[in-house]
Design a protein around this motif. Structure first.
Motif, PDB file in Angstrom:
ATOM      1  N   VAL A 169      -5.112  -0.564   7.111  1.00 21.02           N
ATOM      2  CA  VAL A 169      -4.421  -1.086   8.285  1.00 21.02           C
ATOM      3  C   VAL A 169      -3.034  -1.600   7.894  1.00 21.02           C
ATOM      4  O   VAL A 169      -2.044  -1.356   8.594  1.00 21.02           O
ATOM      5  N   ALA A 170      -2.958  -2.277   6.755  1.00 23.42           N
ATOM      6  CA  ALA A 170      -1.659  -2.784   6.286  1.00 23.42           C
ATOM      7  C   ALA A 170      -0.696  -1.634   6.013  1.00 23.42           C
ATOM      8  O   ALA A 170       0.496  -1.710   6.344  1.00 23.42           O
ATOM      9  N   GLY A 171      -1.203  -0.559   5.418  1.00 24.80           N
ATOM     10  CA  GLY A 171      -0.361   0.593   5.109  1.00 24.80           C
ATOM     11  C   GLY A 171       0.148   1.274   6.365  1.00 24.80           C
ATOM     12  O   GLY A 171       1.322   1.683   6.440  1.00 24.80           O
ATOM     13  N   ILE A 172      -0.727   1.402   7.365  1.00 23.49           N
ATOM     14  CA  ILE A 172      -0.330   2.009   8.632  1.00 23.49           C
ATOM     15  C   ILE A 172       0.711   1.139   9.338  1.00 23.49           C
ATOM     16  O   ILE A 172       1.723   1.637   9.844  1.00 23.49           O
ATOM     17  N   ARG A 173       0.455  -0.162   9.373  1.00 19.45           N
ATOM     18  CA  ARG A 173       1.393  -1.076  10.038  1.00 19.45           C
ATOM     19  C   ARG A 173       2.777  -1.004   9.378  1.00 19.45           C
ATOM     20  O   ARG A 173       3.814  -0.946  10.065  1.00 19.45           O
ATOM     21  N   LYS A 174       2.785  -0.983   8.050  1.00 18.19           N
ATOM     22  CA  LYS A 174       4.062  -0.894   7.340  1.00 18.19           C
ATOM     23  C   LYS A 174       4.791   0.394   7.705  1.00 18.19           C
ATOM     24  O   LYS A 174       6.005   0.390   7.951  1.00 18.19           O
ATOM     25  N   ALA A 175       4.050   1.505   7.742  1.00 17.50           N
ATOM     26  CA  ALA A 175       4.667   2.787   8.066  1.00 17.50           C
ATOM     27  C   ALA A 175       5.236   2.778   9.482  1.00 17.50           C
ATOM     28  O   ALA A 175       6.381   3.191   9.706  1.00 17.50           O
ATOM     29  N   VAL A 176       4.453   2.308  10.438  1.00 17.54           N
ATOM     30  CA  VAL A 176       4.899   2.303  11.828  1.00 17.54           C
ATOM     31  C   VAL A 176       6.143   1.438  11.997  1.00 17.54           C
ATOM     32  O   VAL A 176       7.118   1.835  12.656  1.00 17.54           O
ATOM     33  N   GLU A 177       6.134   0.252  11.399  1.00 19.05           N
ATOM     34  CA  GLU A 177       7.286  -0.645  11.529  1.00 19.05           C
ATOM     35  C   GLU A 177       8.519  -0.065  10.848  1.00 19.05           C
ATOM     36  O   GLU A 177       9.628  -0.123  11.399  1.00 19.05           O
ATOM     37  N   ASN A 178       8.335   0.499   9.659  1.00 14.47           N
ATOM     38  CA  ASN A 178       9.473   1.066   8.947  1.00 14.47           C
ATOM     39  C   ASN A 178      10.050   2.288   9.666  1.00 14.47           C
ATOM     40  O   ASN A 178      11.270   2.460   9.752  1.00 14.47           O
TER      41      ASN A 178
END
Length: 207
Positions: A169-178
């Motif tokens: 979830v952290a990896g997905i959130r980082k990708a979406v925000e970036n």
């Protein structure tokens, strides 16, 4: 290629691979996306049994795919499925961790040994979603598309507590925000409900 696509799915399951391939409707959607942009050079991060690979490789008669797979067993089964489909001359599977293979591919693109990619499909470990996407953009040209799968995860993307405890979830959130702040691309995150589950994908075009 319908029989070959069905064979890839059944053979993969019979030989013990997880039932985590894209849904048939999503496979067709990938193929149509590749047809829309007339993709001749495709990069895939995460091969599994090559079910999605075959969908994309058959988008046009000239389409070529390089697919990255960390699991030797999955890679071997994928090669079987690709051979059954008669696509061994159009699909190359490279074994190893994508985070290690992508810099090598970048060197090949920089030297001219490989062309830039028209379409990249990312369906692998989510904690590295952003590095994979970043490499995909660097390996693309203006007008190329990058597709990240499993980016909603039944709504868990919005769970603030899981961002701190779940690396996916952290990896997905980082990708979406970036990606939302990335001036190199324009993209959209879409939720989907398929015959498999409730999830979603992120589709971006390189500007």
């Amino acid at each position: 290629y319908h029989a070959a696509i069905e064979h890839a799915l059944t053979n993969s399951l019979e030989k013990g691979l997880q039932d985590i391939s894209v849904a048939p409707s999503q496979g067709k959607f990938l193929q149509v996306q590749c047809q829309l942009i007339r993709a001749k050079h495709i990069l895939e991060v995460g091969t599994l049994g090559a079910y999605s690979t075959i969908w994309m490789a058959t988008a046009t008669p000239d389409t070529r795919v390089i697919s990255l797979e960390i699991d030797p067993k999955a890679a071997a089964i994928a090669r079987e499925n690709i051979a059954y489909a008669g696509l061994s001359d159009r699909v190359e599977i490279r074994e190893g961790a994508a985070i290690d293979l992508l810099p090598q591919i970048a060197d090949e693109v920089a030297s001219g040994a490989l062309p830039k990619f028209d379409f990249t499909f990312i369906d692998a470990d989510k904690d590295n979603a952003w590095p994979y996407f970043d490499y995909a953009v660097k390996l693309s040209h203006s007008g190329s598309a990058v597709y990240l799968d499993n980016m909603v995860r039944k709504g868990l993307l919005a769970a603030e507590d899981l961002v701190k405890t779940d690396k996916n979830v952290a990896g997905i959130r980082k990708a979406v925000e970036n990606i939302g702040n990335d001036k190199r691309v324009d993209g959209v995150l879409l939720q989907t409900v398929s015959e498999k589950n409730y999830d979603g994908f992120l589709l971006a075009v390189v500007i």
